[in-house]
Design a protein around this motif. Structure first.
Motif, short mmCIF file in Angstrom:
data_model
loop_
_atom_site.label_atom_id
_atom_site.label_comp_id
_atom_site.label_asym_id
_atom_site.label_seq_id
_atom_site.Cartn_x
_atom_site.Cartn_y
_atom_site.Cartn_z
N LEU A 1 0.78 -1.50 -0.17
CA LEU A 1 0.08 -0.02 0.30
C LEU A 1 1.27 1.31 0.32
CD1 LEU A 1 -3.10 -1.07 2.49
CD2 LEU A 1 -3.29 -0.51 0.17
N VAL A 2 1.44 1.08 0.75
CA VAL A 2 3.47 1.92 0.69
C VAL A 2 3.74 2.58 -0.83
CG1 VAL A 2 4.78 3.21 1.97
CG2 VAL A 2 3.23 2.47 3.15
N PHE A 3 4.44 1.31 -0.95
CA PHE A 3 4.49 1.80 -2.24
C PHE A 3 3.64 2.06 -3.47
CE2 PHE A 3 6.19 0.25 -6.12
CZ PHE A 3 7.19 0.09 -6.25
N LEU A 4 2.11 1.77 -3.58
CA LEU A 4 1.69 2.45 -4.27
C LEU A 4 1.03 3.57 -4.50
CD1 LEU A 4 -1.57 -0.58 -4.72
CD2 LEU A 4 0.20 -0.13 -6.36
N GLY A 5 1.02 3.94 -2.63
CA GLY A 5 0.91 4.94 -2.13
C GLY A 5 2.11 6.05 -2.67
N MET A 6 3.21 5.80 -2.36
CA MET A 6 4.09 6.67 -3.25
C MET A 6 4.33 7.01 -4.71
SD MET A 6 5.67 7.79 -0.73
CE MET A 6 6.34 8.27 0.42
N ASP A 7 3.41 6.06 -5.49
CA ASP A 7 3.76 5.62 -6.60
C ASP A 7 2.42 6.78 -7.86
OD1 ASP A 7 4.33 4.83 -9.69
OD2 ASP A 7 2.73 3.74 -8.98
N LYS A 8 1.36 6.49 -6.34
CA LYS A 8 0.59 7.37 -7.08
C LYS A 8 0.52 8.87 -6.31
CE LYS A 8 -1.37 4.42 -8.80
NZ LYS A 8 -1.96 4.20 -10.49
N GLY A 9 1.23 9.15 -6.14
CA GLY A 9 1.04 10.33 -5.13
C GLY A 9 0.25 10.46 -3.83
N TRP A 10 -0.08 10.01 -2.78
CA TRP A 10 -0.99 9.92 -1.87
C TRP A 10 -0.14 10.52 -0.98
CZ3 TRP A 10 -2.98 4.10 -1.74
CH2 TRP A 10 -3.04 3.50 -2.62
N TRP A 11 1.07 10.86 -1.00
CA TRP A 11 1.74 11.61 0.45
C TRP A 11 2.72 12.36 -0.10
CZ3 TRP A 11 1.79 5.90 0.24
CH2 TRP A 11 0.21 5.50 1.65
N HIS A 12 2.12 13.02 -1.21
CA HIS A 12 3.27 14.52 -1.83
C HIS A 12 2.44 15.07 -2.18
CE1 HIS A 12 6.18 16.29 -3.98
NE2 HIS A 12 5.41 16.40 -4.92
N THR A 13 3.01 16.14 -1.36
CA THR A 13 2.50 17.46 -1.41
C THR A 13 3.37 18.57 -2.08
OG1 THR A 13 1.23 17.33 0.74
CG2 THR A 13 1.49 19.78 -0.38
N PRO A 14 2.93 18.82 -3.36
CA PRO A 14 3.89 19.91 -4.46
C PRO A 14 3.45 20.58 -3.80
CG PRO A 14 1.46 19.54 -5.12
CD PRO A 14 1.55 18.62 -4.00
N PHE A 15 5.73 21.93 -4.65
CA PHE A 15 5.07 23.34 -3.06
C PHE A 15 4.07 23.72 -4.39
CE2 PHE A 15 6.82 24.18 -7.27
CZ PHE A 15 7.06 25.31 -8.03
N THR A 16 3.34 23.46 -4.69
CA THR A 16 2.02 24.43 -5.95
C THR A 16 1.56 23.82 -6.26
OG1 THR A 16 1.62 26.86 -6.99
CG2 THR A 16 3.44 25.39 -7.93
N GLN A 17 0.44 24.58 -6.80
CA GLN A 17 -0.71 23.14 -7.28
C GLN A 17 -1.19 24.74 -8.26
OE1 GLN A 17 -2.04 20.83 -5.91
NE2 GLN A 17 -1.64 20.45 -4.77
N GLU A 18 -0.42 25.47 -8.91
CA GLU A 18 -0.60 26.94 -9.90
C GLU A 18 -0.38 25.41 -11.12
OE1 GLU A 18 -2.14 28.89 -10.50
OE2 GLU A 18 -2.18 29.36 -8.10
N LYS A 19 -1.59 25.80 -12.39
CA LYS A 19 -0.47 24.85 -13.28
C LYS A 19 -0.19 25.36 -14.68
CE LYS A 19 -3.74 20.69 -13.30
NZ LYS A 19 -4.53 19.61 -13.63
#
Length: 425
Positions: A21-39
């Motif tokens: 679950l952790v591996f898949l979560g990392m791959d899917k970005g579940w625990w990643h917060t980017p420095f901005t949400q601006e596209k």
């Protein structure tokens, strides 16, 4: 004893499930917060400027592209002005550009991708090994699957007169980064896996010189830079550009020294943001810029040649950062060297969007910004962001294992106590 095995089996099963679950979560970005949400490109650059207030970065240049067109640029410097014509060293981003030169020889029929590298060598030979050196092919050198285990890593030389010859460097690089003995050798079976090898690109540098009859720098200027009108790009240091070379910095913000390299194809490209923008446009199908490679050969660079953990990682001289759809990827390369140089080039082959970031004085700022750009644009964690998150992944796994083991252990102890009490009565 049966209960012990039952609880042990339960703990192992839960831990394995948690790891997956952790591996898949990392791959899917579940625990990643980017420095901005601006596209939107300009908003993204504004967010980068805010992030710079928290970082020690000596010089920086950034460019963003939308639909194959340059949208915005931003430059920052601690001292002398940096602009789109400032010369940067780009570390391992050099490999991506060098691969275009190698593929030009393939396109022209002067190199065979699947021929043994030894066929083209007269000045130096691959050392004998426990494996078949004929498996060291041009394709495998370009994709880091040739079985080379050097792990190079070049630190460069402080004085230009200390720079080794190509042959001497391939035998034992005196400027090897820590962790490498500097010896280029076939340490595992060619084709058996992906092993990032700076030595492999130094060997390609020699092959280009052998086949073309020119120095690597002269060949790249003639076959790649001149057609693209990249007038400020070169591999062999040219003092006439000294006034335009940006300053180098250490991580503490103090000035660092310019370094010189034997391993030009792997580490030593000098270029500007203006020139890299031309390189970017050479990958855009509808651009009218003259292109060294045909569409067929540009596509061949971006096909899967190597995988790690079952996921595509590398093509021919290019990282495959993340798959967009149907075998189409965000491609490019990053560079990292000491004193701190960090560079990033990302091109989305589906949308023709992209980002280029060049920095001195930071070990990872460019990679983090570019990887977050990929995450924001695609919702996917790219290959280098996944690698950067491995420490966090181990931390989360460890916490989960503790959380799993404590209650199971307590339950087992309580049950054992109850059984002991019954037997006593």
């Amino acid at each position: 004893m049966k209960r012990f095995f039952k609880y042990t089996a339960l703990a192992i099963a839960l831990i394995m499930l948690w790891v997956v679950l952790v591996f898949l979560g990392m791959d899917k970005g579940w625990w990643h917060t980017p420095f901005t949400q601006e596209k939107e490109p300009n908003a993204f650059v504004n967010a980068v400027q805010e992030e710079l207030q928290k970082e020690s970065v000596g010089n920086m240049a950034i460019a963003l592209f939308k639909d194959g067109k340059l949208v915005t640029e931003f430059f920052r410097s601690n001292d002398h002005t940096v602009d789109r014509n400032t010369i940067f060293q780009v570390a391992s981003l050099s490999k991506f550009v060098s691969a275009i030169g190698v593929m030009k020889l393939v396109q022209d029929g002067r190199l065979d991708l699947d021929a043994p590298a030894g066929r083209y060598l007269t000045r130096w030979q691959i050392p004998k090994s426990d494996f078949d050196n004929n498996g060291v092919t041009i394709r495998r050198l370009l994709s880091h699957t040739a079985g080379l285990t050097d792990g190079l890593g070049y630190a460069g030389f402080e004085n230009s007169e200390d720079v080794q010859s190509l042959e001497a460097s391939l035998t034992k690089a005196k400027d090897a980064d820590s962790g490498s003995d500097g010896i280029m050798k076939v340490g595992v079976a060619p084709g058996s896996g992906w092993h990032y090898s700076g030595g492999g690109f130094t060997l390609l540098q020699l092959i280009v010189e052998e086949v073309s009859g020119q120095t690597f720098d002269a060949y790249m200027k003639t076959e790649v830079f001149q057609p693209l009108q990249m007038t400020s790009s070169f591999y062999q240091w040219d003092k006439t550009f000294e006034d335009r070379l940006c300053n180098f910095y250490k991580s503490d913000g103090s000035k660092a020294q310019h370094r010189y390299y034997t391993a030009q194809a792997a580490s030593a490209l000098y270029t500007t943001m203006a020139d890299l923008e031309k390189l970017f446009h050479s990958f855009v199908k509808d651009s009218d810029i003259q292109k060294p490679l045909s569409m067929e050969f540009r596509k061949r660079m971006a096909q899967v040649e190597a995988k790690t953990l079952g996921a595509p990682i590398y093509g021919l001289g290019t990282f495959l950062y993340t798959e967009i759809k149907n075998g189409e990827f965000v491609i490019g390369h990053d560079g990292k060297n000491n004193p701190p140089i960090n560079t990033a080039f990302r091109y989305n082959t589906v949308t023709n969007d992209g980002i280029i970031v060049l920095t001195t004085g930071s070990v990872d700022f460019a990679t983090r910004m570019a990887s977050d750009w990929v995450f924001i644009q695609t919702g996917k964690v790219d290959a280098l962001l996944f690698a950067m998150q491995q420490g966090k992944m181990i931390q989360i796994i460890t916490i989960g294992v503790i959380v799993i083991l404590i209650p199971i252990t307590l339950i087992g102890l309580i049950r054992r106590e109850k059984i002991t009490v019954k037997i006593t009565k």
